[in-house]
Design a protein around this motif. Sequence first.
Motif, PDB file in Angstrom:
ATOM      1  N   ARG A 172       0.827  -1.294   0.152  1.00 41.02           N
ATOM      2  CA  ARG A 172      -0.129   0.067   0.043  1.00 41.02           C
ATOM      3  C   ARG A 172       0.690   1.017  -0.025  1.00 41.02           C
ATOM      4  N   LEU A 173       2.062   1.327   0.841  1.00 40.94           N
ATOM      5  CA  LEU A 173       2.608   2.769   0.170  1.00 40.94           C
ATOM      6  C   LEU A 173       3.791   2.263  -0.131  1.00 40.94           C
ATOM      7  N   ARG A 174       3.543   2.196  -1.772  1.00 41.28           N
ATOM      8  CA  ARG A 174       4.366   2.031  -3.044  1.00 41.28           C
ATOM      9  C   ARG A 174       2.900   2.177  -4.012  1.00 41.28           C
ATOM     10  N   ALA A 175       1.587   2.065  -3.385  1.00 41.14           N
ATOM     11  CA  ALA A 175       0.408   3.287  -4.258  1.00 41.14           C
ATOM     12  C   ALA A 175       0.551   4.697  -4.323  1.00 41.14           C
ATOM     13  N   PRO A 176       0.246   4.762  -6.270  1.00 34.63           N
ATOM     14  CA  PRO A 176       0.316   5.965  -6.279  1.00 34.63           C
ATOM     15  C   PRO A 176      -0.073   6.884  -4.852  1.00 34.63           C
ATOM     16  N   GLU A 177      -0.930   7.174  -4.867  1.00 36.92           N
ATOM     17  CA  GLU A 177      -1.737   8.221  -4.118  1.00 36.92           C
ATOM     18  C   GLU A 177      -0.766   7.912  -2.599  1.00 36.92           C
ATOM     19  N   VAL A 178      -1.237   6.810  -2.492  1.00 36.24           N
ATOM     20  CA  VAL A 178      -0.185   6.700  -0.866  1.00 36.24           C
ATOM     21  C   VAL A 178       1.032   7.921  -0.416  1.00 36.24           C
ATOM     22  N   LYS A 179       1.881   7.294  -2.189  1.00 35.93           N
ATOM     23  CA  LYS A 179       2.988   8.001  -2.344  1.00 35.93           C
ATOM     24  C   LYS A 179       2.987   9.497  -2.092  1.00 35.93           C
ATOM     25  N   LYS A 180       1.457   9.917  -3.288  1.00 35.13           N
ATOM     26  CA  LYS A 180       1.534  11.092  -3.174  1.00 35.13           C
ATOM     27  C   LYS A 180       1.482  12.318  -1.730  1.00 35.13           C
ATOM     28  N   ALA A 181       0.374  11.433  -1.345  1.00 36.20           N
ATOM     29  CA  ALA A 181       0.184  12.252   0.376  1.00 36.20           C
ATOM     30  C   ALA A 181       1.252  12.254   1.237  1.00 36.20           C
ATOM     31  N   LEU A 182       2.248  11.595   1.292  1.00 35.41           N
ATOM     32  CA  LEU A 182       3.467  11.064   2.555  1.00 35.41           C
ATOM     33  C   LEU A 182       4.552  11.289   2.076  1.00 35.41           C
ATOM     34  N   GLY A 183       4.741  11.380   0.058  1.00 35.30           N
ATOM     35  CA  GLY A 183       6.218  12.503   0.435  1.00 35.30           C
ATOM     36  C   GLY A 183       7.545  11.690   0.384  1.00 35.30           C
ATOM     37  N   LYS A 184       8.392  12.274   1.009  1.00 36.90           N
ATOM     38  CA  LYS A 184       9.326  12.298   1.719  1.00 36.90           C
ATOM     39  C   LYS A 184       8.976  10.861   3.145  1.00 36.90           C
ATOM     40  N   LEU A 185       8.341  11.113   3.176  1.00 36.77           N
ATOM     41  CA  LEU A 185       7.010  10.437   4.845  1.00 36.77           C
ATOM     42  C   LEU A 185       7.195   9.196   4.657  1.00 36.77           C
ATOM     43  N   ALA A 186       6.937   8.377   3.476  1.00 32.14           N
ATOM     44  CA  ALA A 186       6.812   7.211   3.318  1.00 32.14           C
ATOM     45  C   ALA A 186       7.580   5.791   4.083  1.00 32.14           C
ATOM     46  N   ALA A 187       8.751   5.886   4.421  1.00 35.81           N
ATOM     47  CA  ALA A 187       9.313   5.456   4.703  1.00 35.81           C
ATOM     48  C   ALA A 187       9.134   5.756   6.416  1.00 35.81           C
ATOM     49  N   ARG A 188       8.414   6.630   6.556  1.00 37.64           N
ATOM     50  CA  ARG A 188       8.418   6.696   8.372  1.00 37.64           C
ATOM     51  C   ARG A 188       6.582   6.442   8.589  1.00 37.64           C
ATOM     52  N   ALA A 189       6.185   6.196   7.989  1.00 44.91           N
ATOM     53  CA  ALA A 189       4.879   5.908   8.341  1.00 44.91           C
ATOM     54  C   ALA A 189       4.922   4.371   8.065  1.00 44.91           C
ATOM     55  N   ALA A 190       6.104   3.667   7.867  1.00 38.17           N
ATOM     56  CA  ALA A 190       5.811   2.272   7.492  1.00 38.17           C
ATOM     57  C   ALA A 190       6.250   1.747   9.147  1.00 38.17           C
ATOM     58  N   GLY A 191       6.844   2.272  10.158  1.00 35.34           N
ATOM     59  CA  GLY A 191       6.633   2.009  11.507  1.00 35.34           C
ATOM     60  C   GLY A 191       5.861   2.737  11.669  1.00 35.34           C
ATOM     61  N   VAL A 192       4.080   3.448  11.887  1.00 31.81           N
ATOM     62  CA  VAL A 192       3.602   4.087  12.390  1.00 31.81           C
ATOM     63  C   VAL A 192       1.888   3.365  11.994  1.00 31.81           C
ATOM     64  N   ALA A 193       1.383   2.998  13.699  1.00 32.36           N
ATOM     65  CA  ALA A 193      -0.118   2.777  13.980  1.00 32.36           C
ATOM     66  C   ALA A 193      -0.783   3.525  14.572  1.00 32.36           C
ATOM     67  N   VAL A 194      -1.905   3.400  14.307  1.00 32.35           N
ATOM     68  CA  VAL A 194      -2.937   3.458  14.849  1.00 32.35           C
ATOM     69  C   VAL A 194      -3.626   3.203  15.473  1.00 32.35           C
ATOM     70  N   LEU A 195      -3.877   3.408  16.711  1.00 31.76           N
ATOM     71  CA  LEU A 195      -5.244   2.310  17.441  1.00 31.76           C
ATOM     72  C   LEU A 195      -6.050   2.894  17.512  1.00 31.76           C
ATOM     73  N   TRP A 196      -7.372   2.656  16.958  1.00 30.33           N
ATOM     74  CA  TRP A 196      -8.726   2.857  16.510  1.00 30.33           C
ATOM     75  C   TRP A 196      -9.404   2.728  16.935  1.00 30.33           C
ATOM     76  N   ASP A 197     -10.352   3.610  18.038  1.00 28.60           N
ATOM     77  CA  ASP A 197     -11.601   3.289  18.212  1.00 28.60           C
ATOM     78  C   ASP A 197     -13.126   3.124  17.978  1.00 28.60           C
ATOM     79  N   GLU A 198     -13.699   2.381  17.265  1.00 26.05           N
ATOM     80  CA  GLU A 198     -14.589   2.085  17.237  1.00 26.05           C
ATOM     81  C   GLU A 198     -16.366   2.816  17.178  1.00 26.05           C
ATOM     82  N   ASP A 199     -16.191   2.464  18.770  1.00 24.40           N
ATOM     83  CA  ASP A 199     -17.436   3.012  19.435  1.00 24.40           C
ATOM     84  C   ASP A 199     -17.326   4.292  19.463  1.00 24.40           C
ATOM     85  N   GLU A 200     -16.029   5.525  19.392  1.00 18.21           N
ATOM     86  CA  GLU A 200     -16.085   6.517  19.966  1.00 18.21           C
ATOM     87  C   GLU A 200     -15.670   7.440  18.418  1.00 18.21           C
TER      88      GLU A 200
END
Length: 95
Positions: A57-85
């Motif tokens: 997904r990080l190699r997808a064109p829209e993701v590359k465009k959104a992240l630019g140089k930050l794509a490598a850093r985004a590979a190590g990021v996870a978001v804990l999301w609360d579905e209820d809230e």
Amino acid sequence: MSAYRRFRPRLAAAPIETAAFERPALPGSVVDAVLRYHDEVTDQGSGRTLLRLSEKRLRAPEVKKALGKLAARAAGVAVLWDEDESEIVRVLEAA
């Protein structure tokens, strides 16, 4: 002669530069990209899920465009999301 006069006073230690060891703050654009384009979802229980971007997904064109140089850093990021809230509980970044 008193003990005070026999010994030299201690010098204060120089402060450690912690900025050299810390990463800069995680930009909001990385968190936004994980929320928008995530393709890995792991159920954590209690209505919470862990959202991540896969390498493919990080190699997808829209993701590359959104992240630019930050794509490598985004590979190590996870978001804990609360579905209820519908809110972020915690943003995790690999060291």
